[in-house]
Design a protein around this motif. Sequence first.
Motif, short mmCIF file in Angstrom:
data_model
loop_
_atom_site.label_atom_id
_atom_site.label_comp_id
_atom_site.label_asym_id
_atom_site.label_seq_id
_atom_site.Cartn_x
_atom_site.Cartn_y
_atom_site.Cartn_z
N SER A 186 0.83 -1.18 0.00
CA SER A 186 0.00 0.00 0.00
C SER A 186 0.87 1.24 0.00
O SER A 186 1.91 1.29 0.63
CB SER A 186 -0.90 0.00 1.23
OG SER A 186 -1.58 1.22 1.34
N THR A 192 -3.20 -3.75 3.38
CA THR A 192 -4.52 -3.88 2.78
C THR A 192 -4.76 -5.33 2.45
O THR A 192 -3.86 -6.13 2.37
CB THR A 192 -4.63 -3.04 1.49
OG1 THR A 192 -3.69 -3.54 0.54
CG2 THR A 192 -4.33 -1.57 1.77
N SER A 195 -9.96 -8.11 -1.99
CA SER A 195 -11.39 -8.30 -1.73
C SER A 195 -11.86 -9.71 -1.97
O SER A 195 -12.92 -10.10 -1.51
CB SER A 195 -12.20 -7.35 -2.62
OG SER A 195 -11.93 -7.62 -3.99
N ASN A 515 -8.83 -6.79 14.39
CA ASN A 515 -9.30 -6.45 13.05
C ASN A 515 -10.68 -7.03 12.74
O ASN A 515 -11.02 -8.14 13.18
CB ASN A 515 -8.32 -6.97 12.00
CG ASN A 515 -6.92 -6.43 12.19
OD1 ASN A 515 -6.74 -5.35 12.75
ND2 ASN A 515 -5.93 -7.16 11.72
N TYR A 517 -13.14 -7.69 9.18
CA TYR A 517 -13.18 -7.70 7.73
C TYR A 517 -14.61 -8.01 7.26
O TYR A 517 -15.20 -8.99 7.70
CB TYR A 517 -12.25 -8.78 7.14
CG TYR A 517 -10.81 -8.63 7.57
CD1 TYR A 517 -9.93 -7.83 6.86
CD2 TYR A 517 -10.33 -9.32 8.68
CE1 TYR A 517 -8.61 -7.70 7.25
CE2 TYR A 517 -9.01 -9.19 9.08
CZ TYR A 517 -8.15 -8.38 8.36
OH TYR A 517 -6.84 -8.26 8.75
N ASN A 519 -16.33 -9.02 3.79
CA ASN A 519 -16.04 -9.46 2.43
C ASN A 519 -17.28 -9.96 1.71
O ASN A 519 -17.17 -10.52 0.61
CB ASN A 519 -15.00 -10.58 2.47
CG ASN A 519 -13.74 -10.16 3.18
OD1 ASN A 519 -13.12 -9.17 2.81
ND2 ASN A 519 -13.36 -10.89 4.22
N THR A 538 -7.99 -2.40 12.84
CA THR A 538 -8.36 -2.12 11.45
C THR A 538 -9.74 -2.65 11.11
O THR A 538 -10.06 -3.80 11.41
CB THR A 538 -7.35 -2.75 10.48
OG1 THR A 538 -6.04 -2.32 10.84
CG2 THR A 538 -7.63 -2.34 9.06
N THR A 540 -11.76 -3.27 7.68
CA THR A 540 -11.63 -3.32 6.23
C THR A 540 -12.95 -3.75 5.62
O THR A 540 -13.50 -4.79 6.00
CB THR A 540 -10.52 -4.29 5.80
OG1 THR A 540 -9.28 -3.90 6.40
CG2 THR A 540 -10.35 -4.30 4.29
N ASN A 542 -14.49 -4.76 2.08
CA ASN A 542 -14.21 -5.13 0.70
C ASN A 542 -15.46 -5.38 -0.12
O ASN A 542 -15.50 -5.11 -1.31
CB ASN A 542 -13.33 -6.38 0.65
CG ASN A 542 -11.94 -6.12 1.17
OD1 ASN A 542 -11.29 -5.15 0.79
ND2 ASN A 542 -11.47 -6.97 2.07
N LYS A 561 -10.68 1.28 6.29
CA LYS A 561 -10.37 1.23 4.86
C LYS A 561 -11.54 0.60 4.12
O LYS A 561 -11.85 -0.58 4.34
CB LYS A 561 -9.09 0.45 4.59
CG LYS A 561 -8.66 0.49 3.12
CD LYS A 561 -7.30 -0.12 2.92
CE LYS A 561 -6.86 -0.05 1.46
NZ LYS A 561 -6.68 1.33 0.99
N ASN A 563 -12.81 -0.48 0.58
CA ASN A 563 -12.44 -0.75 -0.80
C ASN A 563 -13.64 -1.03 -1.68
O ASN A 563 -13.53 -1.01 -2.91
CB ASN A 563 -11.50 -1.96 -0.86
CG ASN A 563 -10.26 -1.78 -0.03
OD1 ASN A 563 -9.61 -0.75 -0.10
ND2 ASN A 563 -9.93 -2.78 0.78
#
Length: 749
Positions: A186, A192, A195, A515, A517, A519, A538, A540, A542, A561, A563
């Motif tokens: 990144s 990062t 996805s 973290n 995520y 997805n 974090t 994230t 995706n 973040k 995406n």
Amino acid sequence: MKCLGISSHISLGLLALLAGCSSDSSSTSAVDDLKSSIEGDIEGATENNNVCLNDGYSAMQGATGEILCMDSAGNLSFWINPDGSFGYPESSQEAGTPDSNSSASESGAASSDSTSTENIESSASATGSTETPASCADSKALYTINGVSYYQSAQGYIYYYDGACNQVKVESAVSSSSAKPSVESSNDSQPTVSSSSVTPVENSGDIQTPQSSASTTPAENNSSASTATSNASTSNGNSPTIKYAGAAATIENDNGCVNIDGGTVTITCAGDYNFSGNGDGQIQVNAASTDKVELYLNNLTLSHSSDAPLYVHNADKVVVNLESGTTNTFSDASTRTTDYIKADGTKDTTGAAIYAKDDLTIKGEGTLKVTGNYNNGIHSSNDLRVRGNPTINVTAKNNGLKGKGLVDIEGGDITISATNGDGIKSDECNVSGTDTTITEGKGIVDIKGGKITITKAGDDGIQAYNYVFIRDSVSAPTINVTSTGKGIVSENRVYINAGKIDISSGDDGVHSNMNVYFNGGYTTIAAPKNDGVHADSTLTINDGTIYVTNSYEGLEAWYIKANGGITDVYGTNDAWNAAGGNDGSGNTSQGGQSNWGFPGGGGMGPGGGGMGSSSGFLTITGGVHHAKTGSGDTDGIDSNGELTISGGVVIVECQISGGMGGSFDSDGNANLTSKTVLGFSSGSSEKGSNYSVSFSTSSYYGTSNVAFKPTISGRYMVTTTGQPSQVSNVSSYSKSVTFPSGSTVYYNE
């Protein structure tokens, strides 16, 4: 050849496995074509994880090392020997056709006399072949391969006999599947995740955890601690049937491994055990550490006045099979009067209505009702798995389902009420003094399918020390959680890759001390007192949809973040916040975090030394997002550090009525370059280009790139492409997305 993982047994319709095979030319030609096709596939399948190829075959582990490859209809198509040679069922009797007097022949399947074709690369040389002892056979063989005869039980599974006449069930051989995070570089020195491949690190096949080395075996003593002993027995091959009536149990078809003392039934070796009736007593499993014990429940109701009605002291694993169309009920006492001494000398008490010290699997098509009056409902000190499509209803004083090493759910309809504890929990970790650390492969909740309804959790809905993984590797799961504490929580990582998830929580909706995520899937969250989604490290995004209907702060993490995906978030304070949060679990310095949840990660933050002293990062590169706030000193998109919006569609409605902030706010650098950004506010925004444009709820507003009808009225707008205005016609925009709350955004990419 590499065979990884063993799953639960499968029932196969093999009685007609050779039906239609004959010596006529057309049939022989068809068989030859099959051979040629399979040989070609095998030759080119060196990189294929499926040992029977990816064309509908399933693999079963044979008795002498061969892999039996079944077609999609459950018929034996071919087998692969340990030396790499393979054979076909049209070969000779020795190579795999049914016995001439077997059930297959009686049902119309061809016998060994009905074919004259030769076996290709004959399996006759396979090592380790042993004839089934004649004294063992209690029924006609289904078929024979490499000298071993196979039989089919009344329950439909396939088995053979070992040299001691013990029944050995044929298991399916599962290929490996990889699921590892894909870490990309990144520009901002932040990690990062791609996805398409964001999944937790697993061992091959099913997530496995080491077997417990402790053997816990009780002795009968209702008033004081009792010392463990080791029991091991050998079955005579029978499958006992045990029936409860009051405080007594009776047995038929005894296999020599069942001891009955009133209502206490103790099982001391591997095998299949059938239970029915209504009684007050206990099923104890105290077998060898290598034994697999299968319990078949057929309308069994069992309670215990002072202990757990089902207690697994020792075994390799125990499988509870719920017969189709049956309802089976377990309830325990609210107190305990018996202690069991473990191998290390410490005391153990049955802490659940169904309590297992070793691996426990629940499967089948029937119903299981469990009431845990003392503590947990269903507990395994190792791995707890749910397979097939059972209906499971658990009411517990503390936790509903607990697998200390792993909770792995593939299907079923599961309803849980946990009065004081967690709905589903896995909490194994390494403990050193007062500190605890993650143990890879343990402390995991892995939901691959099924319907899960947690109607009440006195603490958290779904909790894992290592990680929670929600995916659709079997089917897209449906999860509904109502909790006093957090909805879904982990000390380490939370992965939401699929499914429909609905959370109503008294604390954070989705929370990780490291973290989170997203997805895939569709996640709805109501967390009015705390954060919709919170990650100490974090968050994230995706893919998937995140709909936070109510929260104090909608999305919060030290680093956010986005995406991709769709988010629709309402926070009475900030909608998005890159910093610490209201629940006090955030840490704006984050200096103590040393990795990002990836294998070997160690200090990937700014400056390469952990997270450093930066206050936060918020980066949006894709997706379609709607953020709305309540009134007061509120921010729509807020970063206590840097703010970057370089892509995606971002709509903000900020009802600021005091203080500083507005639609977009950051304490560091702000860089808003996406052409599809709109901010609506009653006060000016600290970041972005402000325009004094009055707006109301009756019209669309925006630019040539993006248009939105606000749900609030105000007089300040933020755009990145010049003066916004009222939009009279939205048909000129090429794309649109309707958010879960009902508003639609129109835009051009």
